[in-house]
Structure formats: structure tokens, C-alpha cells
Write an enzyme that holds these catalytic residues in place. Structure first.
Site, PDB file in Angstrom:
ATOM      1  N   GLY A 127      23.581  -8.124  21.033  1.00 25.66           N
ATOM      2  CA  GLY A 127      23.383  -7.412  19.771  1.00 25.66           C
ATOM      3  C   GLY A 127      23.328  -8.441  18.660  1.00 25.66           C
ATOM      4  O   GLY A 127      22.610  -9.427  18.765  1.00 25.66           O
ATOM      5  N   GLU A 128      24.128  -8.247  17.635  1.00 21.08           N
ATOM      6  CA  GLU A 128      24.189  -9.199  16.519  1.00 21.08           C
ATOM      7  C   GLU A 128      25.645  -9.578  16.320  1.00 21.08           C
ATOM      8  O   GLU A 128      26.474  -8.738  15.968  1.00 21.08           O
ATOM      9  CB  GLU A 128      23.604  -8.538  15.264  1.00 21.08           C
ATOM     10  CG  GLU A 128      22.819  -9.513  14.380  1.00 21.08           C
ATOM     11  CD  GLU A 128      23.684 -10.617  13.813  1.00 21.08           C
ATOM     12  OE1 GLU A 128      23.262 -11.788  13.816  1.00 21.08           O
ATOM     13  OE2 GLU A 128      24.791 -10.305  13.370  1.00 21.08           O
ATOM     14  N   CYS A 175      24.840 -12.831  25.464  1.00 22.39           N
ATOM     15  CA  CYS A 175      24.190 -13.195  24.199  1.00 22.39           C
ATOM     16  C   CYS A 175      25.185 -13.121  23.034  1.00 22.39           C
ATOM     17  O   CYS A 175      26.037 -13.998  22.907  1.00 22.39           O
ATOM     18  CB  CYS A 175      22.956 -12.327  23.958  1.00 22.39           C
ATOM     19  SG  CYS A 175      21.843 -13.010  22.698  1.00 22.39           S
ATOM     20  N   ILE A 215      16.827 -13.542  24.000  1.00 15.75           N
ATOM     21  CA  ILE A 215      16.398 -12.949  22.733  1.00 15.75           C
ATOM     22  C   ILE A 215      17.323 -13.462  21.619  1.00 15.75           C
ATOM     23  O   ILE A 215      18.500 -13.134  21.591  1.00 15.75           O
ATOM     24  CB  ILE A 215      16.458 -11.404  22.784  1.00 15.75           C
ATOM     25  CG1 ILE A 215      15.604 -10.865  23.939  1.00 15.75           C
ATOM     26  CG2 ILE A 215      16.000 -10.807  21.450  1.00 15.75           C
ATOM     27  CD1 ILE A 215      15.778  -9.380  24.192  1.00 15.75           C
ATOM     28  N   ARG A 216      16.797 -14.282  20.748  1.00 17.89           N
ATOM     29  CA  ARG A 216      17.615 -14.920  19.689  1.00 17.89           C
ATOM     30  C   ARG A 216      18.898 -15.476  20.299  1.00 17.89           C
ATOM     31  O   ARG A 216      19.997 -15.301  19.768  1.00 17.89           O
ATOM     32  CB  ARG A 216      17.943 -13.924  18.580  1.00 17.89           C
ATOM     33  CG  ARG A 216      16.759 -13.514  17.734  1.00 17.89           C
ATOM     34  CD  ARG A 216      17.160 -12.543  16.638  1.00 17.89           C
ATOM     35  NE  ARG A 216      18.086 -13.155  15.697  1.00 17.89           N
ATOM     36  CZ  ARG A 216      18.866 -12.463  14.859  1.00 17.89           C
ATOM     37  NH1 ARG A 216      18.843 -11.155  14.873  1.00 17.89           N
ATOM     38  NH2 ARG A 216      19.670 -13.088  14.023  1.00 17.89           N
ATOM     39  N   HIS A 222      20.259 -11.782  28.721  1.00 20.22           N
ATOM     40  CA  HIS A 222      20.537 -10.342  28.774  1.00 20.22           C
ATOM     41  C   HIS A 222      20.266  -9.784  30.181  1.00 20.22           C
ATOM     42  O   HIS A 222      19.196  -9.218  30.423  1.00 20.22           O
ATOM     43  CB  HIS A 222      19.623  -9.598  27.796  1.00 20.22           C
ATOM     44  CG  HIS A 222      19.914  -9.828  26.356  1.00 20.22           C
ATOM     45  ND1 HIS A 222      20.665  -8.952  25.599  1.00 20.22           N
ATOM     46  CD2 HIS A 222      19.539 -10.825  25.526  1.00 20.22           C
ATOM     47  CE1 HIS A 222      20.739  -9.406  24.357  1.00 20.22           C
ATOM     48  NE2 HIS A 222      20.067 -10.534  24.280  1.00 20.22           N
ATOM     49  N   GLU A 255      21.336  -7.130  31.424  1.00 22.28           N
ATOM     50  CA  GLU A 255      21.258  -5.671  31.368  1.00 22.28           C
ATOM     51  C   GLU A 255      19.834  -5.173  31.132  1.00 22.28           C
ATOM     52  O   GLU A 255      19.553  -3.982  31.316  1.00 22.28           O
ATOM     53  CB  GLU A 255      22.192  -5.138  30.271  1.00 22.28           C
ATOM     54  CG  GLU A 255      21.747  -5.347  28.850  1.00 22.28           C
ATOM     55  CD  GLU A 255      22.008  -6.739  28.284  1.00 22.28           C
ATOM     56  OE1 GLU A 255      21.762  -6.945  27.083  1.00 22.28           O
ATOM     57  OE2 GLU A 255      22.454  -7.621  29.048  1.00 22.28           O
TER      58      GLU A 255
END
Length: 205
Positions: A50-51, A82, A140-141, A181, A183
Site C-alpha cells: 500500500g502506502e 512492499c 510496484i513503487r 507483491h 498477493e
């Protein structure tokens, strides 16, 4: 008969539903964790992607940050993907001003190390203890691990490209983390590995 562990997914923000699905495919019961009393009911915990700054602020708002730290210090198995990797790191590089973590893994993680959203990519990663076939990892990021302490096992590195060799998966005792990730794929080896870790822990206690 082997006990079925209850594994929580920190459900403040991020890929909660996807982790729930993967954990259930790995044979675990699941519980979405938003409150301290829910945290007390789980045998293990996933901190999702997430963030990381949003997750930290929400954990503090929901009065979960200190309970998370205490349960992990007391030996709760936890896995972070992440943003969850950042949350489990003892130290962050390029974090937001004042950003805090739950901590637990003796590592320094660089936030957004692989670049921005447009720099997201997929790559094969050989994961120690998870079979001979490289894991098709989605970044992702993503962060990467800059350095680890002596008690941390490196279980995966980026393969190929300009960032080949960067540390992207680690384990320290009952804690583990990946920069990617799992998942978001149909390959649930990482979740099986973590569910087995939680299962063994519950059997020992």
C-alpha cells in the site's frame, strides 16, 4: 492433526483482500485487523502493500502502532510485502518527515527505491526455501533493502537489469518481508511459507 492458524491482515489500507485470498489458499483462517482487540486474536500477521506513510499514520490514529510493536517484540510472526516491508524495518532511508515504523527486522530499507509508479516492473526472483523455480515477482513503487544486521537471512535478490543483486526478500526469526507483491499473482508459495512458519510457532508454544 495440525492446527489451523489464524493469520490477521492489517486492514487499514492496501492489498487486504488479495492477501486474505492468498492466505486462505495456503490453508489459514484469516481476520482483518483494525483494532487492538483483533490483533490479540491472531497467531500471525500480514502487513500488506500500500502506502507506508498512510499506513503509519492510520496505525497511529487507530491506536495500533504501539500494540503492533509490543506483539512483534513478544514474538508474533509477521510478514510484510512492499509497504509492509518498510513497516517492519528498523530503519528507513528516504522516508517522509517523521515517518515511524513498527520495526522488528534489523535492516535499513530505502523507500521507493526502484522508482515511481511508472517504473513498476516484473522479474524472476529465486527464493530460498520456496522451491527451485524462480518466483515471478511484481514490483510496484517498491523498496529495497540497503543493509541487514547479522541476524537477518537474505532469502531473495533482484535478478537482471540495472538493479540486479539488490536485496528484495529477508527473514529474521519469525519475521519476514518482501519488496514485491506475491498477493497479486496466482503463485502462493510465499503465503504457504509464512503460514507454515506461523503453524510451527503455534505448535511450539
Amino acid at each position: 492433526m495440525t492446527a489451523v492458524p489464524t493469520i490477521g491482515v492489517l486492514a487499514l489500507q492496501g492489498d487486504v483482500r488479495e492477501h486474505v485470498r492468498a492466505l486462505e489458499a495456503a490453508g489459514a483462517r484469516t481476520l482483518r485487523v483494525r483494532r487492538p482487540d483483533e490483533l490479540e486474536r491472531v497467531d500471525g500477521l500480514v502487513l500488506p502493500g500500500g502506502e507506508s506513510t498512510t499506513m503509519w499514520r492510520l496505525a497511529r490514529s487507530f491506536e495500533l502502532l504501539e500494540p503492533l510493536r509490543k506483539r512483534i517484540e513478544a514474538g508474533l510472526p509477521a510478514y510484510g510485502s512492499c509497504a509492509g516491508m518498510i513497516m517492519l524495518a528498523d530503519r528507513i532511508v528516504d522516508g517522509a518527515a517523521g515517518q515511524e515504523t513498527v520495526g522488528g527486522i534489523d535492516m535499513t530499507v530505502r523507500r521507493n527505491a526502484f522508482g515511481r509508479q511508472v517504473d513498476s516492473f516484473e522479474s524472476g526472483v529465486a527464493l530460498t526455501g520456496m522451491g527451485d523455480t524462480p518466483y515471478h515477482a511484481v514490483f510496484i513503487r517498491a523498496p529495497w533493502v540497503e543493509s541487514v544486521g547479522g541476524g537477518v537471512e537474505i532469502i531473495g535478490r533482484a535478478d537482471g537489469g540495472p538493479n540486479a543483486g539488490r536485496i528484495v526478500a529477508v527473514r529474521q526469526g519469525r519475521l519476514m518481508a518482501t519488496a514485491f507483491h506475491p498477493e497479486l499473482t496466482g503463485d502462493f508459495r510465499v503465503h504457504h511459507y509464512f503460514a507454515d512458519l506461523v503453524r510451527r510457532t503455534t505448535e511450539e508454544e
